[in-house]
Design a protein around this motif. Sequence first.
Motif, mmCIF file in Angstrom:
data_model
loop_
_atom_site.group_PDB
_atom_site.id
_atom_site.type_symbol
_atom_site.label_atom_id
_atom_site.label_comp_id
_atom_site.label_asym_id
_atom_site.label_seq_id
_atom_site.Cartn_x
_atom_site.Cartn_y
_atom_site.Cartn_z
ATOM 1 N N ARG A 1 2.464 22.189 -17.504
ATOM 2 C CA ARG A 1 2.552 21.288 -16.894
ATOM 3 C C ARG A 1 1.830 21.453 -15.833
ATOM 4 N NH1 ARG A 1 8.363 20.055 -16.541
ATOM 5 N NH2 ARG A 1 8.309 20.474 -18.097
ATOM 6 N N ALA A 2 2.116 22.262 -14.943
ATOM 7 C CA ALA A 2 1.160 22.588 -13.831
ATOM 8 C C ALA A 2 -0.368 22.499 -13.895
ATOM 9 C CB ALA A 2 1.534 22.679 -12.892
ATOM 10 N N ALA A 3 -0.418 23.034 -14.848
ATOM 11 C CA ALA A 3 -1.835 23.145 -15.028
ATOM 12 C C ALA A 3 -2.522 21.988 -16.268
ATOM 13 C CB ALA A 3 -2.352 24.280 -16.401
ATOM 14 N N ALA A 4 -2.165 21.648 -16.751
ATOM 15 C CA ALA A 4 -2.227 20.610 -17.407
ATOM 16 C C ALA A 4 -2.954 19.274 -16.365
ATOM 17 C CB ALA A 4 -1.263 19.128 -18.381
ATOM 18 N N ALA A 5 -1.838 19.459 -15.448
ATOM 19 C CA ALA A 5 -1.990 18.267 -14.126
ATOM 20 C C ALA A 5 -3.446 18.605 -13.503
ATOM 21 C CB ALA A 5 -0.356 18.498 -12.853
ATOM 22 N N HIS B 1 2.550 19.214 -5.007
ATOM 23 C CA HIS B 1 2.356 19.229 -5.806
ATOM 24 C C HIS B 1 1.331 20.227 -5.905
ATOM 25 C CE1 HIS B 1 5.091 16.582 -7.589
ATOM 26 N NE2 HIS B 1 4.939 15.245 -7.770
ATOM 27 N N VAL B 2 -0.214 20.375 -5.481
ATOM 28 C CA VAL B 2 -0.798 20.510 -5.226
ATOM 29 C C VAL B 2 -1.101 22.187 -5.721
ATOM 30 C CG1 VAL B 2 -1.516 20.506 -3.004
ATOM 31 C CG2 VAL B 2 -3.394 20.279 -5.131
ATOM 32 N N PHE B 3 -0.423 22.920 -5.086
ATOM 33 C CA PHE B 3 -0.099 23.803 -4.485
ATOM 34 C C PHE B 3 0.318 25.032 -5.745
ATOM 35 C CE2 PHE B 3 0.364 22.889 -0.278
ATOM 36 C CZ PHE B 3 -0.876 23.680 0.380
ATOM 37 N N LEU C 1 -2.670 24.321 -8.627
ATOM 38 C CA LEU C 1 -4.037 25.052 -8.252
ATOM 39 C C LEU C 1 -3.403 27.144 -8.740
ATOM 40 C CD1 LEU C 1 -6.525 26.239 -6.465
ATOM 41 C CD2 LEU C 1 -4.781 26.975 -4.961
ATOM 42 N N LEU C 2 -2.144 26.977 -8.491
ATOM 43 C CA LEU C 2 -1.856 28.888 -8.918
ATOM 44 C C LEU C 2 -1.824 28.626 -10.023
ATOM 45 C CD1 LEU C 2 0.828 29.104 -5.886
ATOM 46 C CD2 LEU C 2 -1.609 30.349 -6.302
#
Length: 487
Positions: free
Chosen positions: A197-201, A153-155, A158-159
């Motif tokens: 969703r990734a930005a919120a995470a 998930h972390v990649f 970050l992006l």
Amino acid sequence: MFRGCKPDDMPPHIYSTAQTAYRALLSQRQDQSVVLLGRSGSGKTTNARHLINYLVTASTAAAPPNANRAVTGQVLALTSALPCPVEKLAAAWTLLEAFGNCRTVLNTNATRFTSVFSLDFDQSGQAASGSIQVLMLERDRVVRRPEGEPSFHVFYQLLAGADPALRQRLQLDDGAATGGDGVGFVTPLQRVEDRQRAAAAWARLLQAAATLSVQPAETDAIWSVLAAIVHLGVAGVSKGPSDKYQFADPAAARRAAALLGVRLEDLARAIFASQSSGAATLARSAYRTPPRAQEATQDLQGREALEAFVAGLYGDLVGVLVSLINRAISSPAHTINSVVVVDAPGLQNPSSCGRPGGATFDEFCFNYAQERLQLLFHEQTFIHERDRYAQENIALNMSELEGDVSTPAPLVHTLDRSPATRLVRSSQTELRNGDRRGLLWLLDEEALQPTPSDAGFLQNALDMYSSRGEFCSATREVRLWYAYTDC
Ligand SMILES: Nc1ncnc2c1ncn2[C@@H]1O[C@H](COP(=O)(O)OP(=O)(O)OP(=O)(O)O)[C@@H](O)[C@H]1O
Ligand SMILES: [Mg+2]
């Protein structure tokens, strides 16, 4: 909710398991362990966290009055005064999930490492310290993974989530930094909602790092290594003059070197130097997965060297992260007993995930670990109980039970049986049976060959099992999807 209840009155809830373990710890003054088993997506990790949170909360409320209690009567407020409060644990889970979880066919948040969490209790029975060990991280996922499955998930977080200043520092601004589709180790998310969703995470990840008092210099270093991995994926490999491997995209490699704080030449030497000598074989045998079909064969050794380097780098990075988490949740308090909670990636059958080609090596190991733990459960629950009945001369009709409860022992032994070289054998059959090795031993032996190959491993497996006409039954038993196929 379960405090004060008798074990038999409690419904089958994870809190009741936690309560039973805690009571046993207090009454017997012995360490306890809880091992979560099951297929991928069955809820092991979720329940492990509920269990640990319950132990922290309930033990704090149950402990005799002390300085912490004098401050406030609220259980949750009490726990936040501990070195290992539930808020810090939640932050630790957030970090570990980002770095060690990913989406798979069976679970959108699958754990790809084994964790051994120890919650340590003091004399009064209060949770006073915690620590976590991370084992068997599927670090190869960073560089290659089953088709259709993403990286950790972390990649993506970050992006999608890094602010402009951080993007600039990590040189992720340039669209070419992450390569095009199919280039590099990480393909940025395409759908807007996924990116949101990734930005919120990512925001939650930053918050979790702050909760665990990870210093800005430390987070900067972690983000730098992550970005360096992204750049190394784009850098790729090609063959230069005099048949030496080099980065295909030197600009991307330069960005990675800058973020890692080394010179480009030193980075290239660290990755490729062994590949131009006889040491290439050693590097290959330590890290051997089927090549991607589209890769040119002549670039394989160089590509493997890059991938092995990056996978190792990611493994070390997660090791650093775990030590930062442990720094935050552990304390020098004198503790006397622990509850250890083990959570491992769940069983996953590749054929039911639409992958008839077989499991990856990591999945093979994860499945093996689950079977091994299942065997432990079987021995503790059935075999030890049966032996105890026998010792006390209590008649027990096991035949009915055994029909329903099959032991995973034959399967486990087919995987990990060691050569019984010390056996005294009289017949050729006994000799062959005695020397029969499990698949893990065969893999190990193959990896030590000067030119190891998947075909060599398969041949050894056939030699070991097929001569007795057992290969078919053995494969059925092993459900060959376990094996490292793609031969
Ligand atoms: N008790 C529960 N009630 C409702 N949903 C649950 C429960 N336990 C787990 N889930 C949901 O099921 C999904 C899978 O859970 P989890 O990630 O804990 O599985 P797992 O067994 O750890 O899988 P893996 O082995 O792949 O790591 C998650 O989305 C989680 O929110
Ligand atoms: Mg899990």
